[in-house]
Design an enzyme around this catalytic site. Sequence first.
Site, short mmCIF file in Angstrom:
data_model
loop_
_atom_site.label_atom_id
_atom_site.label_comp_id
_atom_site.label_asym_id
_atom_site.label_seq_id
_atom_site.Cartn_x
_atom_site.Cartn_y
_atom_site.Cartn_z
CD GLU A 135 93.70 52.74 106.65
OE1 GLU A 135 93.76 52.00 105.88
OE2 GLU A 135 92.00 52.52 105.13
N GLY A 149 99.29 44.64 105.69
CA GLY A 149 100.46 42.81 105.99
C GLY A 149 101.76 42.81 105.28
CG ASP A 178 99.72 43.49 110.40
OD1 ASP A 178 99.99 42.51 109.99
OD2 ASP A 178 98.98 44.76 110.28
CG MET A 190 90.96 42.97 104.87
SD MET A 190 90.27 42.79 106.89
CE MET A 190 88.72 42.45 106.21
CD GLU A 191 90.05 47.86 102.76
OE1 GLU A 191 89.36 47.10 103.86
OE2 GLU A 191 91.03 47.80 102.73
#
Length: 232
Positions: free
Chosen positions: A11, A77, A198, A174-175
């Site tokens: 990233e 996602g 995804d 997640m962040e």
Amino acid sequence: MLGIIGAMDIEVEALYERMTETEVRTIAGMEFHKGKLEGTETVVVRSGIGKVNAGICSQILADCYHVTEIINTGVAGSLKAEINIGDIVLSSTAVQHDVDAGVFSYPPGEIPGLGIREFPADEKLLALAKECCERVNPEIQVFTGRVASGDQFIDSKEKKTRIHDTFDACCTEMEGAAIAQTAWLNKIPYLIIRSISDKADDSAHMDYDVFEAKAAANSVRLVTAMAKALSH
């Protein structure tokens, strides 16, 4: 000074390559690359995965680099059928889907004592991101909405449904919400940019491995275009 955070190498590595006049400093095990990105004074850093890493990283950007904006770039996602792999989600707000103090009458996602459940993104950064994305990623869809963050990789329909139904979020990762919370506490404008890798369901592991690089490239193009626009 613009701060850009990505959780993983894929990233941020392409952003490192585009920077000039770069100085690298390691703080808390994280490498902060300070220089110019498309003419804008910028610090790019890989935070590592998870909310704790992201929060620590954001506070270092505030304390040591005095950044005036924070952009969090990466993959996520999808939580909605119409948001497909490769599409981009821009945060209107961010919430932590794994926070639950309901026993004390707090709504899902609200941290006790903070007085706020979700953290609003900066409207100017959001408008700029929309304009830039339509220009540099014309073949994909761009969505604006809530980003739901938690220390979990969501890979089942059951988990996906719970997050979607509870928070009406566009995507999960997640962040982002930890970065948003830190930015809000420090009064720093922020924006989360997430390219979909995804569908956050039972196919998530397979989709992620296949589409991660393509999704990350879409985010990199957008962030680079935003840095160029900010330089003017």
